[in-house]
Design an enzyme around this catalytic site. Structure first.
Site, PDB file in Angstrom:
ATOM      1  N   CYS A   6       0.728  -0.983   0.583  1.00 53.36           N
ATOM      2  CA  CYS A   6       0.101  -0.109  -0.111  1.00 53.36           C
ATOM      3  C   CYS A   6       1.064   1.265  -0.019  1.00 53.36           C
ATOM      4  O   CYS A   6       1.660   1.036  -1.288  1.00 53.36           O
ATOM      5  CB  CYS A   6      -0.926  -0.054   1.032  1.00 53.36           C
ATOM      6  SG  CYS A   6      -2.435   1.373   0.821  1.00 53.36           S
ATOM      7  N   HIS A  24      -4.441  -4.471   0.185  1.00 54.70           N
ATOM      8  CA  HIS A  24      -4.418  -5.266   1.447  1.00 54.70           C
ATOM      9  C   HIS A  24      -5.019  -6.703   1.627  1.00 54.70           C
ATOM     10  O   HIS A  24      -5.851  -6.990   2.553  1.00 54.70           O
ATOM     11  CB  HIS A  24      -4.992  -4.615   2.241  1.00 54.70           C
ATOM     12  CG  HIS A  24      -4.465  -2.619   2.456  1.00 54.70           C
ATOM     13  ND1 HIS A  24      -3.229  -3.463   4.208  1.00 54.70           N
ATOM     14  CD2 HIS A  24      -3.845  -1.762   2.730  1.00 54.70           C
ATOM     15  CE1 HIS A  24      -2.518  -2.246   3.976  1.00 54.70           C
ATOM     16  NE2 HIS A  24      -3.261  -1.491   3.193  1.00 54.70           N
ATOM     17  N   GLU A  60      -4.218  -8.619   2.674  1.00 56.32           N
ATOM     18  CA  GLU A  60      -3.426  -9.752   4.372  1.00 56.32           C
ATOM     19  C   GLU A  60      -5.141  -8.882   5.375  1.00 56.32           C
ATOM     20  O   GLU A  60      -4.975  -9.411   6.784  1.00 56.32           O
ATOM     21  CB  GLU A  60      -2.129  -9.341   5.028  1.00 56.32           C
ATOM     22  CG  GLU A  60      -2.365  -7.682   5.152  1.00 56.32           C
ATOM     23  CD  GLU A  60      -2.317  -6.688   3.864  1.00 56.32           C
ATOM     24  OE1 GLU A  60      -2.163  -5.498   4.343  1.00 56.32           O
ATOM     25  OE2 GLU A  60      -1.528  -7.264   3.163  1.00 56.32           O
TER      26      GLU A  60
END
Length: 303
Positions: free
Chosen positions: A142, A235, A237
């Site tokens: 990011c 993102h 995760e």
């Protein structure tokens, strides 16, 4: 994957409840294998929450991983207790002379600022330079990806018309690349950012490979030809409720945020979001660890 973590790290109990194998120091030492040494520069505001997310993402191969958390001396976290940082995090001078198989540089809530105005930019530049001689492969996530591709390849960010928040459809561009091994032609991933980069800036750079993109979210994944730099602009995760927490946080601050796209069923924030990106996330982090860290790193560092 057995992940070596401090017995007192709060993330440990939560991840063990999910049947993710956490390994203490004594048991790790008894296995007589060299773990992958991964250093994580965690720039996210609420660090304990992100520790859970990133360790979960790294937990899907049989490789043993030892995670070291890094913080910056030029920035004081406002959302994580100093006691947590002092207990579980290292400053850069303490690890400067060590070698690591992999590094992760996370996102940070500073997208509205030019890079040079971020108070820790000079320190971060020094760390990014250090990766060239002390880290086999670095994964930038990011804002970390925006910062890394700007510093190493001169590709500047551009402000988006509005915040990109939601779950977006992506298409795979080169399935022969080991970083995206096992990906479907179309997959989904979360985004939460105000800036992006231009596709043409990646494509025209002979040192970079564009691997996945989205019509709505733009460039998602690219890497350097040698695999030392991996840039991830989403993102994957994130857990099921992360965007929900961000949305309600911004509501409480009076920011009038838009409802995250493609996230709640019928765009109803009272519903529990569907988890539609975990399988792809597992593949991505596993591929990075296997092909660009484990298979590329020496057994003993001699550099």
């Amino acid at each position: 994957m057995p992940i070596r973590v401090d017995d007192d790290l709060p993330a440990r109990e939560i991840l063990e409840a999910e049947n993710i194998f956490m390994m203490g120091q004594d048991r790790a030492d008894a296995q007589d294998v060299r773990p992958l040494e991964i250093v994580i520069l965690n720039l996210m505001p609420v660090k304990p929450d992100y520790e859970i997310q990133i360790l979960r993402a790294l937990s899907n191969t049989p490789l043993q991983v030892n995670a070291t958390y890094l913080t910056l001396s030029t920035h004081q976290s406002k959302n994580t207790p100093a006691s947590h940082i002092n207990r579980f995090y290292e400053l850069f001078p303490a690890i400067r002379d060590r070698f690591f198989d992999g590094m992760i540089i996370t996102g940070a809530p500073v997208e509205h600022m030019p890079f040079e105005e971020v108070n820790y930019w000079e320190e971060l530049k020094g760390i990014m330079d250090w990766t060239r001689t002390h880290v086999t492969s670095t994964l930038y996530i990011c804002w970390g990806a925006l910062a890394g591709i700007y510093y190493h390849y001169g590709i500047d960010k551009e402000k988006l018309p509005r915040k990109l928040s939601g779950i977006y459809r992506h298409r795979l561009l080169d399935r022969r690349d080991p970083l995206v091994r096992g990906f479907d032609d179309i997959f989904y991933a979360p985004h939460s950012r105000y800036s992006g980069i231009r596709r043409e800036d990646v494509v025209k750079n002979p040192n970079l490979r564009l691997l996945a993109e989205s019509d709505e979210a733009g460039v998602y994944l690219c890497r350097s030809n040698d695999g030392r730099d991996v840039f991830l602009f989403g993102h994957p995760e994130y857990d099921r409720m992360t965007l929900d927490a961000e949305y309600h946080r911004d509501l409480a601050r009076g920011l009038n945020p838009e409802i995250p796209e493609n996230y709640y069923e019928n765009d109803d924030p009272s519903t529990t979001p569907l988890l539609t990106w975990r399988a792809h996330a597992n593949s991505l982090y596993t591929n990075w660890l296997n092909f660009f860290v484990y298979q590329a790193t020496p057994y003993k560092f001699t550099r």
